[in-house]
Design an enzyme around this catalytic site. Sequence first.
Site, PDB file in Angstrom:
ATOM      1  N   ASP A 178       0.525   3.837   1.660  1.00 15.54           N
ATOM      2  CA  ASP A 178       0.317   4.591   3.103  1.00 15.54           C
ATOM      3  C   ASP A 178       1.659   4.964   3.628  1.00 15.54           C
ATOM      4  OD1 ASP A 178       0.017   4.681   5.912  1.00 15.54           O
ATOM      5  OD2 ASP A 178      -1.932   4.315   5.560  1.00 15.54           O
ATOM      6  N   ARG A 235       2.741   5.519   6.272  1.00 12.92           N
ATOM      7  CA  ARG A 235       3.085   4.742   7.508  1.00 12.92           C
ATOM      8  C   ARG A 235       3.788   3.344   7.382  1.00 12.92           C
ATOM      9  NH1 ARG A 235      -2.536   4.713  10.270  1.00 12.92           N
ATOM     10  NH2 ARG A 235      -2.855   3.908   8.074  1.00 12.92           N
ATOM     11  N   CYS A 255      -6.292   0.136   6.840  1.00 14.17           N
ATOM     12  CA  CYS A 255      -5.993   0.816   5.569  1.00 14.17           C
ATOM     13  C   CYS A 255      -6.977   1.637   5.258  1.00 14.17           C
ATOM     14  CB  CYS A 255      -5.874  -0.500   4.542  1.00 14.17           C
ATOM     15  SG  CYS A 255      -5.685   0.295   3.012  1.00 14.17           S
ATOM     16  N   CYS A 288       0.945  -1.149   0.009  1.00 12.21           N
ATOM     17  CA  CYS A 288      -0.187  -0.213  -0.102  1.00 12.21           C
ATOM     18  C   CYS A 288       0.938   1.299   0.149  1.00 12.21           C
ATOM     19  CB  CYS A 288      -0.901  -0.058   1.283  1.00 12.21           C
ATOM     20  SG  CYS A 288      -2.163   1.494   1.264  1.00 12.21           S
ATOM     21  N   HIS A 338      -2.244  -3.820   5.122  1.00 14.52           N
ATOM     22  CA  HIS A 338      -2.116  -3.428   6.349  1.00 14.52           C
ATOM     23  C   HIS A 338      -3.343  -3.018   7.211  1.00 14.52           C
ATOM     24  CE1 HIS A 338      -2.672   0.906   5.943  1.00 14.52           C
ATOM     25  NE2 HIS A 338      -2.310   0.633   4.588  1.00 14.52           N
TER      26      HIS A 338
END
Length: 209
Positions: A43, A45, A100, A41, A97
């Site tokens: 993302d 993080r 998400c 992803c 994750h």
Amino acid sequence: MEIEKVFKNNEKWIAEKLAVDGNYFENLSKGQSPEILYIGCSDSRVTAEDLMGVQPGEVFVHRNIANMVISIDLNVMSVLNYAVDHLKVNHVVVCGHYFCGGVKAAMEAKDLGILNPWLRNIRDVYRLHKKELNAITDENARYNRLVELNVQEQCVNLIKTAAVQKAYRERNLQVHGWVFDIHSGKLIDLKIDFKEVLKDIMEIYNLGE
């Protein structure tokens, strides 16, 4: 974070690498031979190399919203074919994750503009597993289970491709479904039984012996 700080961090990173190995960048420039293609992803993080503890050159990485493998997305398909056919990776990982944002957006009844056709693929995953998901009363648990099922379905999408099927026959390439737990930092292997998942449909998607 100030943009200027990025370049200062880069200088520090270079110094740290050279302090350990004076030929680090010279060796890095000679090419790559990663064992793994990681599809994760976007993302901020969830950084692939950090969570796996790997170094530059060890993993070929592709990231998009909600770690999707969509057959008409030329970006992910180009990455897949290059990694499998040219770099000869032996493992392809789809890593989602928990919590998400892309998966959560797909669960909401909202018009998100240009994101709609992308998120529709996640909503299709919900449709396929609606009975199981609707039976989960806790919203967060249902949300995170959809994260896992989305990883599973994207792995299935990988297995449908000619590149993966050919590499499986020729060198036993393996597909893996993982989830990163942001709360604990733990990387979880979902241990998906692909033979069981695909037993009723593989004859449809088999592209050659």
